[in-house]
Design a protein around this motif. Structure first.
Motif, PDB file in Angstrom:
ATOM      1  N   UNK A 151       0.839  -1.297  -0.063  1.00 23.03           N
ATOM      2  CA  UNK A 151      -0.208  -0.029  -0.098  1.00 23.03           C
ATOM      3  C   UNK A 151       0.728   1.301   0.088  1.00 23.03           C
ATOM      4  N   UNK A 152       2.115   1.298  -0.087  1.00 20.83           N
ATOM      5  CA  UNK A 152       3.097   2.266  -0.235  1.00 20.83           C
ATOM      6  C   UNK A 152       3.145   3.028   0.991  1.00 20.83           C
ATOM      7  N   UNK A 153       3.239   2.184   2.101  1.00 18.19           N
ATOM      8  CA  UNK A 153       3.306   2.925   3.589  1.00 18.19           C
ATOM      9  C   UNK A 153       4.880   2.841   4.129  1.00 18.19           C
ATOM     10  N   UNK A 154       5.639   2.045   3.267  1.00  9.01           N
ATOM     11  CA  UNK A 154       6.917   1.889   3.672  1.00  9.01           C
ATOM     12  C   UNK A 154       7.903   3.213   2.991  1.00  9.01           C
ATOM     13  N   UNK A 155       8.967   3.134   3.761  1.00 10.37           N
ATOM     14  CA  UNK A 155      10.081   3.938   3.125  1.00 10.37           C
ATOM     15  C   UNK A 155      11.117   3.161   3.165  1.00 10.37           C
ATOM     16  N   UNK A 156      12.216   3.724   2.254  1.00  9.65           N
ATOM     17  CA  UNK A 156      13.587   2.784   2.029  1.00  9.65           C
ATOM     18  C   UNK A 156      14.384   2.338   3.282  1.00  9.65           C
ATOM     19  N   UNK A 157      14.407   3.088   4.409  1.00 10.68           N
ATOM     20  CA  UNK A 157      15.117   2.699   5.472  1.00 10.68           C
ATOM     21  C   UNK A 157      14.484   1.422   5.942  1.00 10.68           C
ATOM     22  N   UNK A 158      15.413   0.429   6.485  1.00  8.79           N
ATOM     23  CA  UNK A 158      14.999  -0.734   7.235  1.00  8.79           C
ATOM     24  C   UNK A 158      15.258  -0.762   8.589  1.00  8.79           C
ATOM     25  N   UNK A 194       5.236   4.443   7.650  1.00  6.30           N
ATOM     26  CA  UNK A 194       4.566   5.654   7.887  1.00  6.30           C
ATOM     27  C   UNK A 194       3.252   5.241   8.835  1.00  6.30           C
ATOM     28  N   UNK A 195       3.573   6.055  10.074  1.00  6.21           N
ATOM     29  CA  UNK A 195       2.517   5.692  11.127  1.00  6.21           C
ATOM     30  C   UNK A 195       0.870   5.864  10.523  1.00  6.21           C
ATOM     31  N   UNK A 196       0.764   7.373  10.064  1.00  3.26           N
ATOM     32  CA  UNK A 196      -0.835   7.266   9.714  1.00  3.26           C
ATOM     33  C   UNK A 196      -1.176   6.567   8.494  1.00  3.26           C
ATOM     34  N   UNK A 197      -0.459   6.051   7.507  1.00  4.57           N
ATOM     35  CA  UNK A 197      -0.533   5.098   6.449  1.00  4.57           C
ATOM     36  C   UNK A 197      -0.975   3.934   7.164  1.00  4.57           C
ATOM     37  N   UNK A 198      -0.206   3.331   8.172  1.00  5.07           N
ATOM     38  CA  UNK A 198      -0.278   2.064   8.610  1.00  5.07           C
ATOM     39  C   UNK A 198      -1.667   2.301   9.559  1.00  5.07           C
ATOM     40  N   UNK A 199      -2.251   3.353  10.136  1.00  2.00           N
ATOM     41  CA  UNK A 199      -3.473   3.619  10.854  1.00  2.00           C
ATOM     42  C   UNK A 199      -4.640   3.239   9.751  1.00  2.00           C
ATOM     43  N   UNK A 200      -4.453   4.122   8.647  1.00  2.00           N
ATOM     44  CA  UNK A 200      -5.538   4.196   7.603  1.00  2.00           C
ATOM     45  C   UNK A 200      -5.633   2.608   6.941  1.00  2.00           C
ATOM     46  N   UNK A 244      -8.376   3.727  18.920  1.00  2.00           N
ATOM     47  CA  UNK A 244      -7.840   2.589  19.606  1.00  2.00           C
ATOM     48  C   UNK A 244      -6.581   1.990  18.850  1.00  2.00           C
ATOM     49  N   UNK A 245      -6.299   2.268  17.691  1.00  2.00           N
ATOM     50  CA  UNK A 245      -5.204   1.668  17.213  1.00  2.00           C
ATOM     51  C   UNK A 245      -3.927   2.370  17.721  1.00  2.00           C
ATOM     52  N   UNK A 246      -4.308   3.863  17.741  1.00  2.00           N
ATOM     53  CA  UNK A 246      -3.226   4.731  18.605  1.00  2.00           C
ATOM     54  C   UNK A 246      -2.861   4.414  19.830  1.00  2.00           C
ATOM     55  N   UNK A 247      -3.730   4.118  20.364  1.00  2.00           N
ATOM     56  CA  UNK A 247      -3.395   3.451  22.015  1.00  2.00           C
ATOM     57  C   UNK A 247      -2.756   2.034  21.829  1.00  2.00           C
ATOM     58  N   UNK A 303      13.430   2.674  21.208  1.00  2.00           N
ATOM     59  CA  UNK A 303      14.086   3.207  20.039  1.00  2.00           C
ATOM     60  C   UNK A 303      13.032   4.113  18.925  1.00  2.00           C
ATOM     61  N   UNK A 304      11.913   3.932  19.352  1.00  2.00           N
ATOM     62  CA  UNK A 304      10.940   4.348  18.656  1.00  2.00           C
ATOM     63  C   UNK A 304      10.984   5.799  17.866  1.00  2.00           C
ATOM     64  N   UNK A 305      10.889   5.840  16.602  1.00  2.00           N
ATOM     65  CA  UNK A 305      11.004   6.996  15.616  1.00  2.00           C
ATOM     66  C   UNK A 305       9.734   7.671  15.278  1.00  2.00           C
ATOM     67  N   UNK A 306       9.597   8.826  16.078  1.00  2.00           N
ATOM     68  CA  UNK A 306       8.144   9.580  15.875  1.00  2.00           C
ATOM     69  C   UNK A 306       7.663   9.480  14.311  1.00  2.00           C
ATOM     70  N   UNK A 307       6.510   9.162  14.224  1.00  2.00           N
ATOM     71  CA  UNK A 307       5.706   9.326  12.864  1.00  2.00           C
ATOM     72  C   UNK A 307       6.134   7.896  11.974  1.00  2.00           C
ATOM     73  N   UNK A 308       6.985   6.933  12.479  1.00  2.00           N
ATOM     74  CA  UNK A 308       7.121   5.829  12.037  1.00  2.00           C
ATOM     75  C   UNK A 308       6.687   4.273  12.827  1.00  2.00           C
ATOM     76  N   UNK A 309       6.554   3.453  12.037  1.00  2.00           N
ATOM     77  CA  UNK A 309       6.169   2.129  12.957  1.00  2.00           C
ATOM     78  C   UNK A 309       7.155   1.092  12.437  1.00  2.00           C
ATOM     79  N   UNK A 310       7.770   0.455  13.269  1.00  2.00           N
ATOM     80  CA  UNK A 310       8.708  -0.654  13.080  1.00  2.00           C
ATOM     81  C   UNK A 310       7.813  -1.922  12.979  1.00  2.00           C
ATOM     82  N   UNK A 311       8.521  -3.128  12.467  1.00  2.00           N
ATOM     83  CA  UNK A 311       7.965  -4.387  12.289  1.00  2.00           C
ATOM     84  C   UNK A 311       7.744  -4.943  13.806  1.00  2.00           C
TER      85      UNK A 311
END
Length: 767
Positions: free
Chosen positions: A583-590, A599-605, A636-639, A648-656
């Motif tokens: 769904x193109x929520x991903x960025x190149x960085x791993x 991307x967090x907003x994209x994952x929530x959507x 609920x998803x945000x909570x 090590x959370x990066x604001x605005x992003x979600x890790x595996x």
């Protein structure tokens, strides 16, 4: 020692040997006219085509007539050679005379090396006697009848070489094709060895390796079959050292035939794996029936190997070499390195098989795979296989059954028949019988750990009337076997029945430490987490169906915990992450697991749009989400992800790993709802909430809520209920007001959101 198709060695070697028949002219001086060798070119001309004919034969491009023509030519060549030539000594030909004669008069592009000539004479010694330096005239005369024997062998094995060298790609290989080739090779090896002098000759694997390597050079690039054999030689040598011994010479033909049969059996077992298992989805009863059979073949092979019989051990140094050669062949796609495998199998034997998880000692002390290990493996294999056989039979004609039907079938099974089918006797009977009782209890457990068709654990009402498929039953059986091994290694060993043992938190910590490197390589453990074992232990003790917060993990709790970890921690998280990438929520960085950041907003959507599919194993959670509006679901998803954040959370992003934690928490909350929401109204009454506290969370709550010790025992239950209803930890005045409110009966029912808030507060991740 032979460890590739025996016939390939014999047919190739002796066929070329027949052409290697003497050189009167040594190439060092000009002979007198009377000494010049006169050749009948008509009789000898066909020998120049032998390499090409052999290449066709080994590529399965020949036919019976061509095969017979090879040996007819060889016999004619031998007769002519004996008639028209002699060596410096009239009674025999030296290896150099043979090589010069061959290369000068008969061969064109393919030239024999001194090493190949000597290798062929070594084969001559095995089958015709004499020594490995010369060919006598008497031996030359006996070659004709020996070529007749070779022709019969060559005809028997014709058309099998693409299969036996793993090159058969033009059609799907059947089990019967492999069995047929296997029988032919055993028969040919037995006949050829019976006619040989191999028991009087010290023929070693290095001799065989030299022959194959020199033949490859001789045929150049004409034979992909020999190139493939050459590629597998190092692995074959390591296999031979491990199971047949480092230096193996046998003094009788029977011993050689036994060894050759073992090698051929091992080779065709590899064939069965390569063609019938390696690339198969393993999702049918027929495929798993084959797996059960192959498992038995493996145990038989190891048990009957000369090294296990004579030394009672397959040494670690040889197992290490086997692993290295397997990796060199690049047969497996895995993130686990050869070094990790070598370290891990020692620990596996030391802890899981020897049951020394609670004792001091180093896994490096393990000598190798010993007979005592094999005996334990056999029992555990039969524990798995006897249940797998039941599953295979149950699903052979139907794709799924309700659990009620499965239970009815299980009740009708005569255990004695299964014990007889797997030849379970003696000391094996008791643990296998006990394990069958454990298997029965798992299938009759309430709530039931039911697997959905797409390998998720069902967390909803009325599991007993839901359908379960073949794959789901397989997961149940595998999880039961892993539970047994974990308790064998890290249980309290209070009972000989593994399922009656328990596991302390300190043993879970030791388990994680022992296999930390392996777990990280698999992506199961985050190397940034200092003590994941403690959290995992608490999850099993608090959030499984059978969890009771008592400080131990029982067999059932471990079984349910493993199931939930596979369901959410592997299956669902992989689905969510993969669809997020698509769904193109991903960025190149791993991230640390080589998974792309999202991307967090994209994952929530994505979750908001696809939650019915992602969480289809949790129907009541789906119903809960459906009852919310879009904003409510996103909250609920945000909570959920707030609780799942890593340091090590990066604001605005979600890790595996954050998705994995979020899914696991969602499953744990559903597990609590399945157990404690007795009226299935999707909320917890005060009475139901109190049961959650006393049966699950009391001990955990005591550790995480700071209250005055003099009043702690009196108000702890109220403190939990306050946190559940208000979403924050109470002070003394808060508790007093809440106690009065509770006495008035003004406490509303609570649901998933409130349970999540409790976990959020206790984890220290509240905003």
């Amino acid at each position: 020692m032979f460890s590739k198709p025996l016939s390939l060695l014999l047919v190739t070697g002796l066929a070329l040997l027949s052409s290697a028949c003497g050189d009167y002219l040594r190439g060092k001086s000009t002979p007198k006219e009377a000494e010049i060798v006169k050749l009948n070119t008509q009789e000898m001309a066909c020998l120049s085509h032998v390499p090409e004919m052999l290449t066709e034969y080994f590529e399965d491009k020949g036919n019976p007539e061509k095969t017979k023509a090879i040996f007819s030519c060889l016999k004619t060549g031998v007769e002519s050679f004996g008639k028209y030539t002699r060596g410096k000594d009239q009674n025999f030909y030296t290896s150099e005379e043979l090589r010069h004669y061959f290369n000068r008069y008969l061969l064109k592009d393919n030239q024999m090396s001194p090493e190949l000539t000597k290798s062929l004479l070594k084969i001559k010694q095995v089958f015709l006697g004499g020594d490995a330096e010369n060919l006598t005239r008497k031996e030359l005369e006996s070659m004709g009848s020996f070529f007749d024997l070779l022709q019969e062998s060559a005809l028997a094995m014709a058309g099998t070489f693409k299969l036996t060298t793993f090159n058969q790609q033009d059609h799907k290989v059947t089990y019967q094709e492999i069995v047929s080739a296997h029988e032919k090779y055993n028969q040919v090896a037995s006949v050829l060895l019976a006619k040989s002098y191999v028991h009087k000759v010290q023929y070693s694997f290095s001799d065989f390796k030299t022959l194959i390597q020199e033949l490859s050079h001789f045929l150049k690039k004409d034979s992909s079959t020999l190139q493939q054999v050459n590629k597998w030689l190092p692995f074959a040598e390591s296999l031979k050292s491990a199971f047949l011994g480092e230096n193996t010479y046998w003094s009788t033909i029977r011993q050689w035939q036994t060894a050759a049969r073992w090698v051929i059996n091992a080779y065709f077992l590899a064939n069965k794996y390569y063609y019938l298992v390696k690339d198969q989805p393993l999702n049918s009863p027929q495929e798993w029936t084959l797996m059960v059979k192959l498992g038995q073949n493996i145990f038989d092979l190891i048990e009957q190997s000369p090294e296990m019989i004579q030394q009672q051990v397959i040494l670690s140094q040889h197992i290490d070499r086997l692993i290295d050669e397997l990796f060199n062949l690049d047969l497996f796609k895995t993130e686990i390195t050869a070094e990790i495998w070598k370290n891990s199998y020692r620990k596996f034997l030391f802890h899981f098989i020897e049951g020394r998880g609670r004792n001091t000692g180093e896994a490096t002390q393990v000598r190798g795979l010993e007979r005592k290990h094999l005996d334990v493996f056999w029992v555990e294999y039969k524990v798995w296989a006897i249940s797998q056989s039941f599953i295979n039979q149950l699903f052979k004609d139907k794709d799924e059954f309700t659990i009620k039907t499965v239970r009815d079938h299980l009740s009708s099974i005569k255990l004695k028949d299964l014990l007889d089918e797997f030849a379970i006797k003696g000391l094996e009977r008791q643990p296998v019988i006990e394990s069958w009782s454990d298997w029965t209890r798992i299938l009759f457990q309430e709530p039931l750990t039911l697997w959905t068709p797409d390998s998720k654990v069902y967390l909803g009402p009325n599991a007993r009337v839901k359908a379960i498929g073949f794959t789901g039953m397989n997961w149940m059986n595998v999880m039961r076997s892993w539970t047994r091994l974990i308790l064998r290694g890290y249980g309290d060993h209070q009972s000989t029945n593994l399922f009656k043992n328990r596991m302390l938190e300190i043993r879970m910590v030791q388990f994680e430490e022992d296999f930390r490197e392996f777990g990280r390589a698999l992506g199961l453990l985050d190397p940034r987490q200092p003590s994941p074992a403690v959290r995992t232990f608490n999850e099993g003790n608090l959030f499984t169906f059978s969890g009771n917060g008592d400080g131990y993990l029982t067999a059932t709790e471990i079984y349910e915990l493993l199931s939930l970890m596979i369901s959410g921690g592997r299956r669902i998280v992989d689905i969510v992450h993969q669809e997020a990438v698509e769904a193109r929520c991903a960025v190149a960085q791993t991230d640390i697991f080589n998974k792309q950041y999202l991307l967090e907003p994209c994952v929530f959507s994505l979750l908001e749009k696809n939650y019915p599919k992602f969480f289809d194993n949790m129907p009541n959670l789906v119903r809960f989400f459906k009852g919310l509006n879009t904003e409510g679901r996103r909250n609920q998803f945000s909570a959920l992800f707030q609780v799942s954040k890593i340091p090590q959370h990066i604001p605005g992003f979600i890790e595996y790993v954050e998705i994995r934690t979020a899914v696991s928490i969602a499953q744990y909350i559903e597990s609590l709802m399945v157990v404690f929401d007795q009226d299935q109204n999707q909320v917890l009454s005060e009475r139901e909430a109190v049961r959650v506290f006393h049966q699950r969370l009391k001990g955990f709550f005591e550790k995480n809520v700071q209250l005055n010790s003099t009043v702690k025992d009196l108000v702890l239950e109220d403190a939990f209920l306050y946190l559940l209803h208000e979403g924050k930890k109470p002070g003394i005045s808060d508790l007093a007001r809440f106690k009065l409110r509770r006495l008035r009966g003004n406490l509303p029912e609570v649901g998933r959101g409130q349970l999540l808030a409790v976990l959020k507060e206790l984890s220290g991740k509240s905003e």
